[in-house]
Design a protein around this motif. Structure first.
Motif, PDB file in Angstrom:
ATOM      1  N   THR A  28      -1.215 -79.172  12.440  1.00 10.35           N
ATOM      2  CA  THR A  28      -1.109 -79.419  10.998  1.00 10.35           C
ATOM      3  C   THR A  28      -1.095 -80.906  10.651  1.00 10.35           C
ATOM      4  O   THR A  28      -0.997 -81.265   9.480  1.00 10.35           O
ATOM      5  CB  THR A  28       0.167 -78.771  10.436  1.00 10.35           C
ATOM      6  N   PHE A  39      -5.966 -82.404   9.729  1.00 12.59           N
ATOM      7  CA  PHE A  39      -5.835 -81.003   9.328  1.00 12.59           C
ATOM      8  C   PHE A  39      -4.895 -80.838   8.143  1.00 12.59           C
ATOM      9  O   PHE A  39      -4.922 -79.806   7.465  1.00 12.59           O
ATOM     10  CB  PHE A  39      -5.350 -80.166  10.513  1.00 12.59           C
ATOM     11  N   ASP A  88      -9.465 -78.490   5.966  1.00 11.42           N
ATOM     12  CA  ASP A  88      -9.703 -77.462   6.969  1.00 11.42           C
ATOM     13  C   ASP A  88     -10.982 -77.782   7.731  1.00 11.42           C
ATOM     14  O   ASP A  88     -11.952 -78.265   7.152  1.00 11.42           O
ATOM     15  CB  ASP A  88      -9.852 -76.084   6.301  1.00 11.42           C
ATOM     16  N   ASN A  89     -10.976 -77.540   9.031  1.00 13.34           N
ATOM     17  CA  ASN A  89     -12.155 -77.753   9.876  1.00 13.34           C
ATOM     18  C   ASN A  89     -12.728 -79.180   9.737  1.00 13.34           C
ATOM     19  O   ASN A  89     -13.918 -79.365   9.472  1.00 13.34           O
ATOM     20  CB  ASN A  89     -13.245 -76.734   9.532  1.00 13.34           C
TER      21      ASN A  89
END
Length: 222
Positions: free
Chosen positions: A157, A161, A165-166
């Motif tokens: 996290t 991140f 996302d990604n």
């Protein structure tokens, strides 16, 4: 015919044009610069599409059969080998991407210092996302270690991140976008869109599959 926008000089504003003589359809704009039938273009598209297909198929095959683990006698060695193969395919993709940009026309609108510097900035941002993602995930987290049974202790996290996302996928896409702008290449912009589309499709399959692997982790550990 639809009127076409007047040519722009991004370093000096609008060019002087006779609007009454400008009548080219906007829909055909990119086709003046992008040869979709060029063998280099077709090769680049195939490389772009093949890469995520390859690593998803290989990862799922390994997860289902453990064949690579048996061949290399270790999930870690097998993952290293698959990761090296993926890196090679990515270098090949980037080479094909660059070669097709060199072989097709530049877009005058982008062929200026402003376009070049924006491209450099995008490459820098994209590279930060890619590199920081790798550092956060490590080699096995990056190259499908979870498909080999090499699971992370907890979901990552931290940056990047925490904001996206990604980030590795979208960072890579941003690098290609910047590279295209630096080359003032409409062909590069089209190929960047293909990269983004292929990654988006890959995520539709990767995300749920990876979540299922980790959902089963507590059950297997009991």
């Amino acid at each position: 015919m639809h009127p076409r926008l007047p040519p722009l000089d991004c370093c000096g504003g609008l060019n002087n044009v006779d609007y009454s003589k400008v009548d080219l359809s906007v829909m055909t704009f990119f086709f003046d610069y992008v040869d979709l039938t060029d063998s280099n273009f077709v090769t680049a598209v195939l490389c772009i599409a093949f890469n995520p297909l390859f690593w998803n198929l290989m990862g799922r095959w390994e997860h289902k059969t453990r064949s690579l683990t048996r061949i290399f006698r270790s999930p870690y060695v097998a993952c290293y080998c698959l990761g090296a193969t993926i890196l090679f395919l990515n270098f090949l993709r980037s080479h094909c991407f660059t070669e097709v940009m060199k072989s097709q026309p530049k877009l005058k609108l982008l062929d200026c210092l402003l376009g070049y510097y924006i491209g450099m900035a995008l490459i820098a941002v994209g590279s930060i996302f890619v590199i920081s993602s790798f550092l956060a995930l490590g080699f096995f987290g990056t190259f499908l270690g979870d498909y080999f049974g090499i699971l992370m202790e907890a979901k990552v996290t931290c940056f990047p991140f925490s904001i996206l996302d990604n980030p590795m996928y979208w960072g890579s896409t941003t690098v290609y976008l910047g590279w295209s702008l630096m080359h003032a290449s409409p062909t590069g912009l089209v190929l960047t869109a293909v990269v983004a589309l292929c990654y988006r499709i890959a995520l539709l399959y990767e995300g749920p599959f990876t979540e299922e692997i980790y959902r089963q982790k507590p059950t297997k550990s009991k």
